[in-house]
Design a protein around this motif. Structure first.
Motif, mmCIF file in Angstrom:
data_model
loop_
_atom_site.group_PDB
_atom_site.id
_atom_site.type_symbol
_atom_site.label_atom_id
_atom_site.label_comp_id
_atom_site.label_asym_id
_atom_site.label_seq_id
_atom_site.Cartn_x
_atom_site.Cartn_y
_atom_site.Cartn_z
ATOM 1 N N ASP A 354 -21.574 8.705 -38.343
ATOM 2 C CA ASP A 354 -21.338 10.110 -38.006
ATOM 3 C C ASP A 354 -22.656 10.817 -37.696
ATOM 4 O OD1 ASP A 354 -18.650 9.701 -38.434
ATOM 5 O OD2 ASP A 354 -18.698 10.442 -40.509
ATOM 6 N N GLN A 357 -23.921 10.081 -34.304
ATOM 7 C CA GLN A 357 -23.212 10.812 -33.262
ATOM 8 C C GLN A 357 -23.631 12.279 -33.201
ATOM 9 O OE1 GLN A 357 -21.014 9.065 -31.136
ATOM 10 N NE2 GLN A 357 -22.037 7.442 -32.298
ATOM 11 N N GLN A 358 -24.009 12.821 -34.350
ATOM 12 C CA GLN A 358 -24.256 14.259 -34.423
ATOM 13 C C GLN A 358 -25.728 14.632 -34.290
ATOM 14 O OE1 GLN A 358 -22.451 15.433 -38.131
ATOM 15 N NE2 GLN A 358 -20.430 14.627 -37.549
ATOM 16 N N GLU A 359 -26.640 13.807 -34.802
ATOM 17 C CA GLU A 359 -28.066 14.125 -34.761
ATOM 18 C C GLU A 359 -28.662 13.639 -33.448
ATOM 19 O OE1 GLU A 359 -30.213 12.831 -38.171
ATOM 20 O OE2 GLU A 359 -28.662 13.475 -39.584
ATOM 21 N N ASN A 363 -29.260 9.802 -32.192
ATOM 22 C CA ASN A 363 -28.456 9.420 -31.045
ATOM 23 C C ASN A 363 -29.325 8.947 -29.894
ATOM 24 O OD1 ASN A 363 -26.811 10.371 -28.348
ATOM 25 N ND2 ASN A 363 -25.480 9.590 -29.974
#
Length: 753
Positions: A354, A357-359, A363
């Motif tokens: 997760d 995907q978010q940072e 990423n």
């Protein structure tokens, strides 16, 4: 007198001609004995010249002419004795051939057992604390200049019995789902188009060595029912550009397990040895080209022998020399998103996926960067988080509360700091199973373990030395050399200390002859001139035992040396007198026979390294043993000549003088000077802050921290990438503030425990 010589010598030569004629018929049967006719020709020449010399000597009237011919005869006798001894050695070797074949078979079994254990340890350490990652390999026939189409091969990881505690065993998570592979690495290796000659390519950390270990494990398991000997060799140890691969393989087996080159040559000749060559990319580009040529030559010469080579894909392409002798190539592919997500879910760490995907920073490590200056060229070709090694590193190092990870260097730094924080070390001691603590921790308490910066500094220096000296990622404490000293001042310190100690020993030993001052002067000269140039080579190729076989070797060596001493005693008798020559020859024969017999009898045919610094410890033991065992023979050196010639015998003087030569024997043959040199080197390096005093304890600690791996007496960084990272560190200018960038905390896995 002249008539007698003219009659006796021709008869003697005629009698010698009979066995010579027999040898001419038999020598062709001796395997690979080059120059046999030349040896027989020399023996005939020496005998003929002896007849001429004897006749001239008897007929000569002038004293000077007689002396010239006397010394000429002595030279001919020496040459005759030497060549005769060579012929006897070949003859004995012929009759012992069958016996050696049986010994080679026993050595093969022992080597397979030991090497399989080593492979299992390395493989377990490589995947033992992580969920297994399924990888995809793509066949690339063009990499070995072969026709064919590329195809994907899905290789399922091999399950390895756990031998160590599992770092993630306490965490929740679903059981890894092993997808049935379309083909195993062993299937690919044995494919009819490959025929056991395979090239494995991939990015750094993509799993090339792990794949090679899996193949070795499968081959070693299968070898129990065959005559094959699969063995992993590290090509970074290939240092002589003109050395053939066959000679290098034999030298490596000699170094690793003390296997005689004659035995390993037999394995090569019979096609039993199956070389698995790792780390071609660790050679500099120019030497890679030479090594590729040597491998091609080796494969062509050893018809039918399987060979596997591992190399980084980029380095292999840049060298622009093809391993055409191989039949196929596989290239490890970067991980895709599904593989990465499955990996973290199997580990019970979906939060990391997760975060990726978010940072934005994390990423970005999944993608090839658009800015060429953002990451180095190597990373630009393969995104870091699509490499199995770096993905496993992230699983340990990631903590949402810490500083962002924006590069591969940040990732390694985070891993190192996470493994070395006090909280992590304390937590590990609380969580590990009791099985891991049977032998205890390297340091009894966490407070006794080295500080973080000091640990980094020690490992950084070690990595720099391994790279600077073109060493393999396979470190032995006894392998440290004086060349590892960095400055001229340090080298002069080593020379001076070695010279002083050597001079003191020489002065004490030869005090009765040249005096203490003379001994010190000789020692200083020796230490200052050749002390640094002499490499430190432990004396560990023999071990003490009194088996029946060992006793037989001692007796044979005594007889052999006594016969040789009688021959040379007779020769010496022509110069210095028959009585003195015989007595001197017998005395030297007894001493040489005893020392040589002990060394020959205790010579090991198979050596394992089970403890750190085993070579120096063995040298110290051998020093004491050789000194004690040679003492009686050393006494005879002084006592026997006087006793046999009827002179007054001074027993106390003989006892004292015997100590002199016993110490010389121990220091020379037993490895005494090796121990002294090693202690001096270790002391200097410790004083300079490069190593701790108890180096073995420290390296065991780094293994507990999973920065290195211990296999017997050897240590290796968990991956060559980590070695390169430590080598690039400049620990001396790091500050505690920088070290605390990642604040002390429990490991990322504890955060969700």
């Amino acid at each position: 007198m002249l008539v007698a010589i003219n009659i006796i010598l021709p008869i003697a030569i005629a009698l010698l001609a009979l066995p010579a004629a027999y040898l001419v018929n038999q020598l062709p049967e001796i395997r690979k004995f080059p120059g046999k006719l030349w040896l027989l020709g020399r023996l005939t020449l020496w005998l003929t010249l002896l007849v001429v010399v004897a006749q001239v000597f008897v007929e000569s009237k002038g004293a000077e002419i007689a002396a010239i011919w006397r010394y000429g005869g002595v030279a001919l006798l020496v040459a005759l004795a030497f060549d005769s001894w060579t012929l006897i050695g070949v003859w004995r070797g012929w009759h012992l051939a069958d016996e050696k074949i049986g010994e080679a078979s026993d050595l093969r079994k022992r080597l397979l057992t030991e090497h399989h254990r080593t492979v299992r340890q390395r493989l377990d350490y490589a995947v033992g604390e992580q969920a297994l990652i399924n990888v995809v390999m793509r066949s690339q026939p063009a990499a070995v200049d072969k026709p064919g189409k590329e195809k994907a091969v899905f290789l399922n990881p091999v399950e390895v019995p756990q031998q160590r505690w599992s770092f993630f065993k306490f965490l929740p998570g679903r059981k890894p789902q092993n997808i049935a592979p379309a083909e195993t690495i062993l299937d690919t290796f044995e494919h009819e188009d490959i025929g056991g000659r395979l090239l494995i390519l991939g990015a750094p950390g993509s799993g090339k060595t792990t794949t090679l270990l899996k193949l070795a494990d499968a081959l070693l398991e299968r070898a129990k029912g065959t005559e094959q000997i699969p063995y992993i060799f590290e090509l970074s140890a290939w240092r002589e550009d003109q050395q053939s691969i066959a000679d290098w393989l034999m030298a490596q087996l000699k170094f690793d397990y003390s296997i005689a080159p004659a035995v390993s040559k037999q394995w090569l000749t019979n096609g039993q040895l199956l070389p698995l060559l790792d780390g071609l990319d660790e050679l500099e580009p120019k030497r890679q080209k030479l090594c590729v040529d040597r491998i091609n030559e080796f494969v062509r010469e050893m018809s039918g022998v399987p060979v596997v080579v591992c190399c980084r894909e980029k380095e292999y392409e840049e060298v622009a020399v093809t391993l055409r002798a191989l039949n196929g190539a596989l290239c490890l592919q970067p991980l895709d998103d599904e593989q990465i997500q499955t990996y973290f879910e199997d580990m019970g760490r979906p939060d990391i996926w997760d975060a990726i995907q978010q940072e934005a920073a994390l990423n970005a490590l999944l993608k090839a960067p658009t800015d060429k200056n953002a990451l180095d060229k190597e990373e630009a070709e393969t995104p870091p988080l699509r490499i199995p090694l770096l993905l496993q590193i992230l699983a340990v190092a990631y903590d949402a509360s810490e500083q962002r990870i924006t590069s591969k260097a940040d990732l390694f730094n985070a891993y190192i700091l996470q493994r070395l924080t006090l909280e992590t070390r304390q937590w590990d001691r609380q969580k590990v199973s009791l099985k891991a603590t049977e032998k205890g921790w390297a340091y009894p308490q966490p407070s006794q373990e080295p500080e973080l910066l000091k640990t980094q500094k020690y490992l950084s220096w070690l990595a720099q030395q391994l790279k600077a000296n073109d060493s393999t990622n396979n470190f032995l404490i006894e392998q440290m050399q004086p060349s590892w000293l960095e400055t001229n001042l340090q080298k002069w310190q080593y020379r001076l200390i070695f010279g002083l100690i050597f001079g003191l020993i020489v002065g004490l030993i030869f005090g009765l002859i040249v005096g203490l001052r003379g001994g010190l002067i000789v020692g200083l000269i020796f230490g200052l001139t050749v002390g640094l140039e002499n490499s430190i080579t432990p004396v560990e190729d023999f071990e003490i035992n009194f088996s029946r076989k060992a006793r037989e070797k001692i007796i044979k060596s005594l007889w052999k040396n006594l016969i040789a001493s009688l021959i040379f005693g007779l020769i010496g008798g022509l110069i210095i007198g028959l009585t003195v020559g015989l007595i001197g020859g017998l005395t030297i024969g007894l001493i040489g026979g005893l020392i040589g017999g002990l060394i020959e009898a205790f010579q090991v045919d198979f050596k394992t390294r089970n403890e750190p610094n085993q070579g120096i410890i063995a040298s110290a033991k051998n020093l004491l043993f050789i000194t004690v065992c040679s003492y009686p023979a050393s006494i005879l050196l002084f006592f026997l000549p006087r006793f046999l010639t009827g002179q007054e015998v001074d027993l106390p003087s003989s006892l004292i003088a015997g100590i002199t030569f016993a110490l010389i024997s121990g220091l020379t043959y037993g490895g005494g000077f090796t121990v002294i040199a090693h202690v001096i080197l270790r002391s200097l390096l410790h004083r300079q802050g490069h190593i701790p005093w108890n180096y073995a304890q420290f390296l065991r600690y780094t293994t507990e921290r999973r920065l290195t791996q211990q296999i017997g007496g050897r240590f290796r960084f968990i991956h060559r990438e980590l070695l390169d990272h430590f080598a690039a560190m400049d620990v001396d200018i790091q500050t505690q503030t920088q070290a605390n960038t990642f604040k002390s905390s429990v490991s990322a896995t504890k955060a969700i425990d």
